[in-house]
Design a protein around this motif. Structure first.
Motif, PDB file in Angstrom:
ATOM      1  N   GLN A  57      88.198 -66.568 -17.790  1.00 55.55           N
ATOM      2  CA  GLN A  57      87.064 -67.466 -17.816  1.00 55.55           C
ATOM      3  C   GLN A  57      87.302 -68.498 -18.916  1.00 55.55           C
ATOM      4  O   GLN A  57      87.708 -68.140 -20.020  1.00 55.55           O
ATOM      5  N   ASP A  58      87.075 -69.776 -18.603  1.00 58.92           N
ATOM      6  CA  ASP A  58      87.283 -70.815 -19.613  1.00 58.92           C
ATOM      7  C   ASP A  58      86.020 -71.000 -20.461  1.00 58.92           C
ATOM      8  O   ASP A  58      85.023 -70.303 -20.278  1.00 58.92           O
ATOM      9  N   GLN A  59      86.066 -71.966 -21.398  1.00 57.30           N
ATOM     10  CA  GLN A  59      84.950 -72.177 -22.320  1.00 57.30           C
ATOM     11  C   GLN A  59      83.680 -72.643 -21.624  1.00 57.30           C
ATOM     12  O   GLN A  59      82.582 -72.419 -22.110  1.00 57.30           O
ATOM     13  N   LYS A  60      83.820 -73.279 -20.455  1.00 61.93           N
ATOM     14  CA  LYS A  60      82.655 -73.743 -19.703  1.00 61.93           C
ATOM     15  C   LYS A  60      82.043 -72.636 -18.851  1.00 61.93           C
ATOM     16  O   LYS A  60      80.985 -72.828 -18.269  1.00 61.93           O
TER      17      LYS A  60
END
Length: 148
Positions: free
Chosen positions: A134-137
């Motif tokens: 999962q990315d920061q967004k």
């Protein structure tokens, strides 16, 4: 980002990334399932324009692996197997994840060389560039390099 030529696709959930002689496939989605679906669509796009493939025939796929990364490789390799043995291409995917188990349906049709104009043959998914996170967004990314 590579885009699908389907005009209804405003925000494609996949892209390609360069990797020497092979091709990286990346799925992006709000869920891990959507990212796995996008990676599968990106793999189809290595072969042909997914918009040319009619999602007529469903094919069930089941995989199990000890972690998300290996599950992605198994998923994509299961699709490569189905494409090769059934002589089909797929353009729609529905993935359901339950722990380390994947149950999916891929919809597609038999290959018609004149209409699909396959540009490459995917031999298999590799561990190179392998990532499921999962990315920061908050979006999920599922990627690896496929051998062409």
């Amino acid at each position: 980002m590579a885009e699908c030529s389907n005009p209804e696709t405003i925000n494609p959930n996949w892209e390609h990334f360069s990797h020497q002689a092979d091709m990286g496939v990346r799925g992006i989605g709000s869920t891990k399932e959507a990212a796995f679906e996008g990676a599968a669509l990106a793999m189809t796009a290595v072969i042909t324009d997914p918009a040319r493939v009619a999602p007529k025939q469903p094919v069930a796929v089941h995989c199990e692996a000890p972690d998300d990364e290996l599950l992605l490789v198994d998923w994509l390799n299961a699709l490569v197997y189905e494409m090769a043995t059934r002589k089909m291409l797929f353009s729609r995917f529905e993935v359901r994840l339950n722990g380390r188990s994947l149950h999916a349906t891929a919809w597609g049709e038999p290959v018609e060389v004149a209409r699909h104009q396959p540009a490459a043959e995917v031999k298999g998914a590799t561990y190179t560039g392998l990532l499921v996170k999962q990315d920061q967004k908050g979006d999920w990314i599922a990627q690896c390099v496929v051998d062409v």
